[in-house]
Design a protein around this motif. Structure first.
Motif, PDB file in Angstrom:
ATOM      1  N   ALA A  57       2.520  -1.795  -5.309  1.00 35.08           N
ATOM      2  CA  ALA A  57       1.579  -2.531  -4.454  1.00 35.08           C
ATOM      3  C   ALA A  57       1.905  -2.222  -3.001  1.00 35.08           C
ATOM      4  O   ALA A  57       3.053  -1.903  -2.654  1.00 35.08           O
ATOM      5  CB  ALA A  57       1.661  -4.037  -4.703  1.00 35.08           C
ATOM      6  N   ILE A  58       0.881  -2.316  -2.154  1.00 30.48           N
ATOM      7  CA  ILE A  58       1.038  -2.101  -0.712  1.00 30.48           C
ATOM      8  C   ILE A  58       0.660  -3.392  -0.001  1.00 30.48           C
ATOM      9  O   ILE A  58      -0.388  -3.981  -0.284  1.00 30.48           O
ATOM     10  CB  ILE A  58       0.148  -0.944  -0.216  1.00 30.48           C
ATOM     11  CG1 ILE A  58       0.495   0.363  -0.952  1.00 30.48           C
ATOM     12  CG2 ILE A  58       0.301  -0.744   1.287  1.00 30.48           C
ATOM     13  CD1 ILE A  58      -0.402   1.531  -0.570  1.00 30.48           C
ATOM     14  N   LEU A  59       1.511  -3.830   0.919  1.00 32.09           N
ATOM     15  CA  LEU A  59       1.242  -5.008   1.737  1.00 32.09           C
ATOM     16  C   LEU A  59       1.029  -4.557   3.171  1.00 32.09           C
ATOM     17  O   LEU A  59       1.910  -3.921   3.764  1.00 32.09           O
ATOM     18  CB  LEU A  59       2.412  -5.996   1.662  1.00 32.09           C
ATOM     19  CG  LEU A  59       2.865  -6.441   0.262  1.00 32.09           C
ATOM     20  CD1 LEU A  59       3.987  -7.459   0.367  1.00 32.09           C
ATOM     21  CD2 LEU A  59       1.707  -7.008  -0.534  1.00 32.09           C
ATOM     22  N   LEU A  60      -0.133  -4.871   3.737  1.00 34.88           N
ATOM     23  CA  LEU A  60      -0.481  -4.463   5.097  1.00 34.88           C
ATOM     24  C   LEU A  60      -0.373  -5.663   6.034  1.00 34.88           C
ATOM     25  O   LEU A  60      -0.877  -6.746   5.723  1.00 34.88           O
ATOM     26  CB  LEU A  60      -1.903  -3.899   5.137  1.00 34.88           C
ATOM     27  CG  LEU A  60      -2.168  -2.676   4.243  1.00 34.88           C
ATOM     28  CD1 LEU A  60      -3.625  -2.251   4.344  1.00 34.88           C
ATOM     29  CD2 LEU A  60      -1.248  -1.519   4.614  1.00 34.88           C
ATOM     30  N   SER A  61       0.273  -5.451   7.188  1.00 33.37           N
ATOM     31  CA  SER A  61       0.514  -6.552   8.121  1.00 33.37           C
ATOM     32  C   SER A  61      -0.532  -6.620   9.225  1.00 33.37           C
ATOM     33  O   SER A  61      -1.003  -7.705   9.569  1.00 33.37           O
ATOM     34  CB  SER A  61       1.909  -6.407   8.748  1.00 33.37           C
ATOM     35  OG  SER A  61       2.904  -6.387   7.756  1.00 33.37           O
ATOM     36  N   PHE A  62      -0.879  -5.467   9.808  1.00 33.76           N
ATOM     37  CA  PHE A  62      -1.794  -5.436  10.946  1.00 33.76           C
ATOM     38  C   PHE A  62      -2.763  -4.268  10.774  1.00 33.76           C
ATOM     39  O   PHE A  62      -2.482  -3.325  10.020  1.00 33.76           O
ATOM     40  CB  PHE A  62      -1.016  -5.286  12.264  1.00 33.76           C
ATOM     41  CG  PHE A  62      -0.075  -6.427  12.538  1.00 33.76           C
ATOM     42  CD1 PHE A  62      -0.527  -7.591  13.151  1.00 33.76           C
ATOM     43  CD2 PHE A  62       1.259  -6.372  12.180  1.00 33.76           C
ATOM     44  CE1 PHE A  62       0.324  -8.655  13.391  1.00 33.76           C
ATOM     45  CE2 PHE A  62       2.125  -7.421  12.420  1.00 33.76           C
ATOM     46  CZ  PHE A  62       1.660  -8.570  13.034  1.00 33.76           C
ATOM     47  N   PRO A  63      -3.905  -4.288  11.486  1.00 30.44           N
ATOM     48  CA  PRO A  63      -4.921  -3.264  11.248  1.00 30.44           C
ATOM     49  C   PRO A  63      -4.761  -1.986  12.057  1.00 30.44           C
ATOM     50  O   PRO A  63      -5.560  -1.072  11.898  1.00 30.44           O
ATOM     51  CB  PRO A  63      -6.216  -3.989  11.668  1.00 30.44           C
ATOM     52  CG  PRO A  63      -5.786  -4.948  12.725  1.00 30.44           C
ATOM     53  CD  PRO A  63      -4.409  -5.397  12.326  1.00 30.44           C
ATOM     54  N   ASP A  64      -3.763  -1.883  12.936  1.00 29.95           N
ATOM     55  CA  ASP A  64      -3.639  -0.696  13.786  1.00 29.95           C
ATOM     56  C   ASP A  64      -2.958   0.443  13.036  1.00 29.95           C
ATOM     57  O   ASP A  64      -2.406   0.270  11.948  1.00 29.95           O
ATOM     58  CB  ASP A  64      -2.885  -1.029  15.079  1.00 29.95           C
ATOM     59  CG  ASP A  64      -1.491  -1.576  14.801  1.00 29.95           C
ATOM     60  OD1 ASP A  64      -1.244  -1.991  13.659  1.00 29.95           O
ATOM     61  OD2 ASP A  64      -0.667  -1.586  15.716  1.00 29.95           O
ATOM     62  N   SER A  65      -2.992   1.636  13.633  1.00 30.53           N
ATOM     63  CA  SER A  65      -2.455   2.829  12.966  1.00 30.53           C
ATOM     64  C   SER A  65      -0.945   2.771  12.812  1.00 30.53           C
ATOM     65  O   SER A  65      -0.386   3.477  11.970  1.00 30.53           O
ATOM     66  CB  SER A  65      -2.853   4.085  13.747  1.00 30.53           C
ATOM     67  OG  SER A  65      -2.344   4.041  15.068  1.00 30.53           O
ATOM     68  N   GLN A  66      -0.256   1.948  13.611  1.00 34.14           N
ATOM     69  CA  GLN A  66       1.189   1.821  13.469  1.00 34.14           C
ATOM     70  C   GLN A  66       1.577   1.093  12.184  1.00 34.14           C
ATOM     71  O   GLN A  66       2.749   1.101  11.797  1.00 34.14           O
ATOM     72  CB  GLN A  66       1.764   1.054  14.673  1.00 34.14           C
ATOM     73  CG  GLN A  66       1.646   1.783  15.995  1.00 34.14           C
ATOM     74  CD  GLN A  66       2.542   3.009  16.047  1.00 34.14           C
ATOM     75  OE1 GLN A  66       3.709   2.953  15.717  1.00 34.14           O
ATOM     76  NE2 GLN A  66       1.981   4.122  16.483  1.00 34.14           N
ATOM     77  N   HIS A  67       0.602   0.491  11.507  1.00 36.40           N
ATOM     78  CA  HIS A  67       0.898  -0.253  10.280  1.00 36.40           C
ATOM     79  C   HIS A  67       0.108   0.236   9.074  1.00 36.40           C
ATOM     80  O   HIS A  67       0.555   0.007   7.944  1.00 36.40           O
ATOM     81  CB  HIS A  67       0.622  -1.749  10.495  1.00 36.40           C
ATOM     82  CG  HIS A  67       1.517  -2.394  11.510  1.00 36.40           C
ATOM     83  ND1 HIS A  67       1.252  -2.347  12.861  1.00 36.40           N
ATOM     84  CD2 HIS A  67       2.679  -3.079  11.373  1.00 36.40           C
ATOM     85  CE1 HIS A  67       2.219  -2.995  13.507  1.00 36.40           C
ATOM     86  NE2 HIS A  67       3.078  -3.451  12.637  1.00 36.40           N
ATOM     87  N   LEU A  68      -1.034   0.895   9.266  1.00 37.63           N
ATOM     88  CA  LEU A  68      -1.789   1.381   8.105  1.00 37.63           C
ATOM     89  C   LEU A  68      -2.404   2.758   8.318  1.00 37.63           C
ATOM     90  O   LEU A  68      -3.310   3.163   7.582  1.00 37.63           O
ATOM     91  CB  LEU A  68      -2.873   0.369   7.701  1.00 37.63           C
ATOM     92  CG  LEU A  68      -3.942  -0.092   8.708  1.00 37.63           C
ATOM     93  CD1 LEU A  68      -4.975   0.969   9.014  1.00 37.63           C
ATOM     94  CD2 LEU A  68      -4.627  -1.334   8.195  1.00 37.63           C
ATOM     95  N   GLY A  69      -1.902   3.510   9.290  1.00 44.27           N
ATOM     96  CA  GLY A  69      -2.504   4.810   9.611  1.00 44.27           C
ATOM     97  C   GLY A  69      -2.506   5.792   8.461  1.00 44.27           C
ATOM     98  O   GLY A  69      -3.398   6.636   8.349  1.00 44.27           O
ATOM     99  N   CYS A  70      -1.510   5.733   7.562  1.00 46.82           N
ATOM    100  CA  CYS A  70      -1.419   6.677   6.438  1.00 46.82           C
ATOM    101  C   CYS A  70      -2.348   6.334   5.282  1.00 46.82           C
ATOM    102  O   CYS A  70      -2.524   7.159   4.368  1.00 46.82           O
ATOM    103  CB  CYS A  70       0.015   6.724   5.907  1.00 46.82           C
ATOM    104  SG  CYS A  70       1.185   7.598   6.957  1.00 46.82           S
ATOM    105  N   LEU A  71      -2.919   5.147   5.280  1.00 48.04           N
ATOM    106  CA  LEU A  71      -3.652   4.672   4.105  1.00 48.04           C
ATOM    107  C   LEU A  71      -4.803   5.595   3.693  1.00 48.04           C
ATOM    108  O   LEU A  71      -4.923   5.927   2.504  1.00 48.04           O
ATOM    109  CB  LEU A  71      -4.161   3.253   4.345  1.00 48.04           C
ATOM    110  CG  LEU A  71      -4.705   2.524   3.118  1.00 48.04           C
ATOM    111  CD1 LEU A  71      -3.611   2.335   2.079  1.00 48.04           C
ATOM    112  CD2 LEU A  71      -5.294   1.174   3.509  1.00 48.04           C
TER     113      LEU A  71
END
Length: 782
Positions: A57-71
């Motif tokens: 599972a993946i848990l995402l904290s914030f919407p910016d690229s520093q937190h989900l850029g690889c998705l």
């Protein structure tokens, strides 16, 4: 929490790289954020790919690229299909971040890291949750639950709480949070949030201290200025520049902190005393309109002041009176000078902020305001580090129209492709005509089919999920009658040859439609001017004023320490931060809990370093060989099954750093304690050492003949004599308690000793053997 807990930093440990971490809890592995840097380096991708088969599972904290850029890359290019959890604003605004990031690079270069389709595919997989909502995991995660906690900083920002059923303590992942209340967001309170989620999960009373806290040291040495002083500094800078007939460029993100600045500036422009009403204010990125519309639809995620104002008076701070929304430089050109522009991106490596800087930096009347820190090597970081810089070498990337021989070659290739498509259309039309001559046009026949039963699979050792056979939907049609009887349907009398020919006609027609659509699209493209991407390195004069005004919205080092002292975690892992900041925060935590009773274990791992924070140190991971599994005999004990295991450890085929988890404490396998020769420091120490055996996962192999001396019988269960009395009564045995002893048929006595054992006394008789058999049935005997 007595689970096996292992933490591995893939990025963002003892440095300021993006957040990306692996957290293993028993057999379940979380990926905590999956950020990507400004240059889309392959380093993070390679590390995630190496562990991708283990991520559950993946848990995402914030919407910016520093937190989900690889998705988008992980889902679109690598095919990652595990569940992804995020709050509703992170889902919506995260899409806006990725759309804008893609378009910003596509406008100036041939960008191939991910496409807009990859973004859509990735975000379609996200499971949207609300703050303080407890989500119970299934399958491998059975017994685990997660809960998002309000973290502020960006709308929908989340700290994650991971809990295990019927166990004390939990794991809290909290990075980049902000405890201060802002114009559009409430401040976070980890202590209150932990108490609330504990209550929702059925735990009464105050929140227990977390077993493990994972937090960052990004702001450990940073002291923020007061909000009033910061706002006055921003207002002064804008007024000075515009009164000097200059433009102001404010570098911001796409859909996060820009909302706080947009509200502030629109309020300043609306205030007649500021004198800014005579000048222009604009917000520029590729998805400006969508960002504002999403913000309007998510009022319940914002501050109490905004919620109350909207509830009582229907006032929305995003009904901007002075802020003009622009999507490209053409829209911005329609805005009169002088103007103040909120432009993405924050790092100024791409997007409109970089383009406007190149245009405006040589004019001393203009100003550039940077509102957040970015990675070393970016344009934004270079300007912040050297505020008095007079010139800088920049790579200028742009998309230009083709001309000359390049344009002629492009046209030749396009015409050749067009001729090939035309030939395909003619061939398809010819095949369709031949088929129509053989078979007249008919309606498509739809059959309702039941999938035949497959061969039943043999039952195995492990439990198999039940399967149901799929069935196509059946719609019962009304039978029509006339004076001659039931009306005949000609479709029921079609032959197999006619059906096959009809299918060919349909397939050819579909292919023809697709080719025609493609031709129409190419025809529309003919009106567009062909372009290409060019690069050049240019020395740019920097005559404008450059200043940094903090609008990041993160807690500073002093506040972080106070929050940690409030929640009193038992163990802390410090991530993302410079080596200096990491060491400072770790030292401050240890000094804050000086007594041995309150001592907190602090880990400061580097990238790729494994930290084992398993509380019970006698729990280790092993691999079971098939030859051992085949010899196991399981017995039912309440809701689980247990067995006796005789085996020995073998390190000859062990794996280093593997995350495979084998049957241990939670699957009910009982075994005598084994003395294992482990290296000094055990598994749980994060030390820089070349001793590779600390991460070995040994194999359990069968014992040789003569090595197994056997064992005495073990009775697995905690029997209550009151329950056993009811069982005896059902079997027709008279039983009653006399002085704490269960007397059965006046001939057999059953009592519990001080050591917790159950003793049975009586004369040898049929009653004695019957009662003993009933007693043995209450245990799993190993």
């Amino acid at each position: 929490m007595t689970s096996i807990i292992k933490f591995t930093a893939l990025s963002g440990a003892k440095n300021e790289e993006p957040n990306c971490y692996l957290l293993q809890v028993d057999e379940f592995t979380f990926l905590l954020d999956c950020g990507w840097d400004e240059w889309f380096s392959d380093t993070i991708i390679r590390k995630i790919r190496r562990h991708m088969s283990q991520i559950d599972a993946i848990l995402l904290s914030f919407p910016d690229s520093q937190h989900l850029g690889c998705l988008p890359y992980l889902v679109g290019k690598l095919g990652m299909n595990c569940p992804i959890y995020a709050t509703v604003p992170v889902y919506k605004m995260g899409q806006m971040f990725m759309y804008d990031l893609y378009q910003s690079h596509h406008n100036t270069e041939d960008f191939d890291k991910f496409s807009l389709d990859d973004v859509d595919l990735a975000f379609d997989r996200i499971i949207q949750v609300k703050h303080n909502q407890t989500v119970h995991l299934k399958d491998k995660g059975h017994g685990l639950s997660i809960a998002p906690i309000h973290a502020a900083h960006i709308i929908g920002g989340t700290s994650w709480k991971i809990m295990k059923a019927d166990e004390e303590g939990e794991i809290v992942y909290a990075v980049d949070f902000n405890h201060k209340r802002e114009r559009h967001l409430n401040g976070c309170s980890l202590l209150e949030s932990l108490s609330e989620t504990s209550g929702r999960s059925g735990i009464a009373g105050p929140a227990r201290p977390p077993q493990l806290l994972i937090t960052d040291a990004f702001n450990a040495s940073y002291q923020q200025t007061r909000r009033k002083v910061r706002d006055e500094e921003l207002l002064t800078k804008i007024i000075e520049t515009m009164r000097g007939d200059g433009n102001v460029l404010i570098a911001v993100d796409t859909a996060g902190r820009v909302l706080e600045l947009a509200i502030l500036l629109d309020q300043l422009w609306n205030d007649a005393r500021s004198g800014l009403g005579a000048y222009s204010l604009a917000m520029l990125n590729n998805v400006t309109y969508n960002v504002v519309e999403f913000a309007k639809s998510m009022m319940e995620w914002m501050s109490d002041k905004i919620i109350n104002s909207f509830t009582d008076q229907r006032n929305s701070p995003f009904q901007f009176k002075h802020l003009k929304l622009c999507h490209n430089l053409g829209d911005l050109a329609q805005v009169s000078n002088p103007k103040c522009v909120l432009a993405s991106t924050l790092d100024m490596e791409s997007g409109f902020s970089r383009q406007l800087f190149v245009r405006w930096c040589s004019d001393p009347r203009n100003s550039v305001i940077i509102t957040g820190r970015s990675s070393p090597g970016t344009l934004s970081h270079s300007l912040m580090s050297n505020p008095g810089i007079s010139s800088i070498n920049l790579e200028i990337r742009k998309r230009v129209a083709m001309f000359g021989e390049e344009l002629d070659e492009f046209e030749r290739r396009k015409q050749a492709k067009k001729a090939q498509n035309k030939k395909i259309i003619e061939q398809v039309s010819s095949d369709e005509s031949d088929a129509e001559e053989k078979v007249p046009a008919m309606k498509t026949v739809k059959h309702d089919l039941l999938v035949p039963s497959e061969n039943a699979k043999k039952g195995g050792f492990f439990k198999q999920a039940k399967k149901t056979y799929p069935m196509f939907p059946y719609v019962e049609t009304r039978i029509k009658w006339d004076e001659y009887g039931e009306i005949i349907n000609p479709d029921d009398y079609k032959t197999a040859d006619s059906l096959l020919a009809e299918k060919e006609i349909i397939a050819n027609a579909k292919e023809k439609v697709e080719v025609e659509k493609k031709a129409e699209a190419e025809k529309e493209e003919e009106t567009e001017v062909p372009t290409k991407c060019v690069r050049e390195t240019r020395n740019v004069e920097v005559k404008c004023s450059v200043s940094y005004i903090d609008f990041e919205g993160r807690s500073d080092g002093e506040s972080i320490m106070k929050i940690i002292q409030q929640i009193k975690p038992l163990e802390v892992i410090v991530v993302r931060g410079s080596p200096k900041n990491t060491a400072k925060l770790a030292d401050s935590i240890q000094k804050a809990f000086p007594s041995s009773a309150d001592a907190v274990k602090v880990f400061t791992p580097a990238v790729d370093q494994v930290v084992d924070t398993t509380k019970e140190r006698h729990i280790y991971q092993v691999r079971l060989k098939d030859s051992v599994v085949n010899t196991l005999r399981f017995f039912k004990a309440k809701d689980s099954q247990v067995c006796w295991l005789d085996a020995k450890l073998d390190f000859s085929e062990s794996h280093v750093g593997a995350l495979d988890v084998l049957p241990g404490q939670n699957n009910g396998i009982a075994a005598e304690p084994m003395e294992v020769d482990l290296p000094a420091g055990g598994y749980g120490q994060a030390k820089d050492t070349d001793d590779a055996r600390k991460d070995l996962i040994p194999n359990l192999v069968p014992m040789n003949a003569g090595e197994n001396s056997g064992h005495r019988s073990y009775f697995v269960n905690e029997l209550r004599l009151s329950d056993f009395k009811q069982i005896l009564l059902k079997e027709g045995v008279h039983a009653e308690f006399i002085g704490g002893v269960l007397i059965c048929n006046s001939s057999v006595a059953i009592r519990r000793t001080h050591q917790g054992h159950v003793d049975m006394e009586g004369c040898l008789s049929e009653d004695y053997y019957k009662i003993r058999e009933l007693l043995y049935q209450q245990y799993a005997i190993l």
